[in-house]
Design an enzyme around this catalytic site. Structure first.
Site, mmCIF file in Angstrom:
data_model
loop_
_atom_site.group_PDB
_atom_site.id
_atom_site.type_symbol
_atom_site.label_atom_id
_atom_site.label_comp_id
_atom_site.label_asym_id
_atom_site.label_seq_id
_atom_site.Cartn_x
_atom_site.Cartn_y
_atom_site.Cartn_z
ATOM 1 N N GLU A 53 0.825 -1.207 0.000
ATOM 2 C CA GLU A 53 0.000 0.000 0.000
ATOM 3 C C GLU A 53 0.862 1.260 0.000
ATOM 4 O O GLU A 53 0.578 2.226 -0.714
ATOM 5 C CB GLU A 53 -0.946 -0.004 1.197
ATOM 6 C CG GLU A 53 -2.066 -1.016 1.107
ATOM 7 C CD GLU A 53 -3.014 -0.755 -0.048
ATOM 8 O OE1 GLU A 53 -3.221 0.419 -0.395
ATOM 9 O OE2 GLU A 53 -3.539 -1.728 -0.612
ATOM 10 N N TYR A 138 -7.047 5.960 4.559
ATOM 11 C CA TYR A 138 -7.111 5.092 3.380
ATOM 12 C C TYR A 138 -6.257 3.835 3.570
ATOM 13 O O TYR A 138 -6.727 2.706 3.376
ATOM 14 C CB TYR A 138 -6.647 5.849 2.126
ATOM 15 C CG TYR A 138 -6.543 4.952 0.920
ATOM 16 C CD1 TYR A 138 -7.657 4.696 0.130
ATOM 17 C CD2 TYR A 138 -5.345 4.330 0.592
ATOM 18 C CE1 TYR A 138 -7.576 3.848 -0.963
ATOM 19 C CE2 TYR A 138 -5.251 3.476 -0.494
ATOM 20 C CZ TYR A 138 -6.368 3.243 -1.266
ATOM 21 O OH TYR A 138 -6.281 2.390 -2.332
ATOM 22 N N ASP A 156 -10.697 5.315 -3.194
ATOM 23 C CA ASP A 156 -9.611 5.926 -3.951
ATOM 24 C C ASP A 156 -10.190 6.552 -5.215
ATOM 25 O O ASP A 156 -11.414 6.614 -5.402
ATOM 26 C CB ASP A 156 -8.516 4.909 -4.264
ATOM 27 C CG ASP A 156 -8.968 3.808 -5.230
ATOM 28 O OD1 ASP A 156 -10.168 3.765 -5.588
ATOM 29 O OD2 ASP A 156 -8.118 2.984 -5.637
ATOM 30 N N CYS A 204 -13.844 0.581 -15.709
ATOM 31 C CA CYS A 204 -14.354 1.953 -15.633
ATOM 32 C C CYS A 204 -13.184 2.923 -15.508
ATOM 33 O O CYS A 204 -13.068 3.702 -14.565
ATOM 34 C CB CYS A 204 -15.310 2.085 -14.442
ATOM 35 S SG CYS A 204 -16.328 3.582 -14.517
ATOM 36 N N CYS A 210 -16.714 -0.463 -21.159
ATOM 37 C CA CYS A 210 -17.911 -1.125 -20.630
ATOM 38 C C CYS A 210 -18.190 -2.464 -21.281
ATOM 39 O O CYS A 210 -18.369 -3.475 -20.590
ATOM 40 C CB CYS A 210 -19.127 -0.219 -20.806
ATOM 41 S SG CYS A 210 -18.876 1.496 -20.315
#
Length: 315
Positions: A53, A138, A156, A204, A210
């Site tokens: 992270e 986060y 995020d 996305c 899509c």
């Protein structure tokens, strides 16, 4: 779904569909069927996840993978990292172009805290993890989710883009936080946060994929229905008023009300200047409807030579 008012939060920041279970199930099934295989997704070690992270905050994930593996090979536990010379840790960070050196210092200090203040065991809640040096909300949620399945929703840029487009969530941090937590099924933060971040990372995206990437939320997505793929991190599209995507939205809205309409009847309901043989007539509307048909939103039943096609929503 009644769209929220974009641009500001009210008492309830977003208006979600009545039944969230199909939405949740569709996303998780899509993720579990196929997703990117990053090595930190194959562990529940909180130390390894924290390292991933912190590294990924300013670095593309493809480059993080090699650095993460080398870092853990050199310092495989918090005890090893805590005992390391801080200059060596910072040197590694610099040598791998991992962003601000302060992150390396914080990571080193958080390892010392785990060893000295927590007897070598990581806190397991987002609140507890935020006690570690340099760990904000986060990162704390991410580690709590991916290591302990005990986190809140991770919000995020990808998650903001997805929820803004799919459910018309206002561009407001509190609204995104509320929507993300409402969507997340209880007790499933590990798979859910991975799933929704993956959706934003590979489908996305700023230029959405899509259909070719098989988005599992097309059935519910406001952007897919209207053709307006603006998002907080995507430049504003040309004026909506009078645009093709505006009339896509009007077609969908009108057919929701009437179920099916002959093409001329539909045309008169979506624009005041519709004329069957005019510039914005049957030829223009049939082109719009063919686009919607290719997108799986509308069905066209061909009429006889004296009548235009019948348009209806695809169910």
């Amino acid at each position: 779904m009644t769209p929220g008012e974009r641009g500001g939060a009210d008492e309830r920041a977003w208006a979600h569909p009545d039944d969230l279970e199909p939405i949740r199930d569709a996303l998780i099934e899509w993720y579990e069927a196929d997703h990117r295989e990053f090595p930190w997704r194959r562990t529940d070690d909180p130390y390894a996840i924290l390292v991933s992270e912190v590294m990924s905050q300013q670095t593309q994930l493809g480059r993080v993978e090699d650095a993460w593996e080398e870092f853990l090979e050199r310092w495989p536990t918090t005890a090893d990292l805590a005992a390391a010379d801080r200059a060596d840790v910072v040197g590694f960070w610099t040598g791998h172009s991992l962003g601000y050196n302060n992150r390396a210092k914080y990571l080193h200090e958080s390892a010392r805290q785990v060893e000295e203040e927590y007897d070598g065991e990581f806190p397991q809640t987002p609140e507890g993890l935020q006690e570690l040096m340099g760990v904000g909300p986060y990162t704390a949620n991410a580690v709590a989710s991916f290591a302990f399945n005990n986190g809140n929703a991770v919000v995020d840029t990808n998650v903001k883009r997805v929820t803004y487009r799919a459910f018309d969530v206002p561009d407001d941090d509190a609204a995104f936080e509320e929507a993300a937590n409402d969507l997340m099924p209880a007790g499933r933060s590990r798979v859910w946060n991975n799933s929704i971040m993956e959706l934003g990372g590979v489908v996305c995206t700023q230029a959405p994929r899509c259909d070719d990437a098989g988005c599992p939320w097309r059935e519910w997505c406001d952007a897919y229905a209207t053709g307006d793929f603006t998002a907080p991190d995507v430049p504003t599209q040309p004026s909506f008023e009078g645009s093709r995507r505006q009339f896509r939205g009007r077609v969908i809205g009108t057919l929701r009300e009437y179920d099916e309409l002959e093409i001329d009847a539909l045309g008169h309901r979506i624009r005041v200047d519709y004329a069957p043989d005019g510039e914005y007539g049957r030829e223009w509307l049939e082109g719009l409807l063919r686009d919607l048909e290719r997108d799986g939103l509308v069905e066209l039943e061909r009429g006889d030579e004296n009548e235009g096609p019948i348009a209806r929503l695809r169910r």
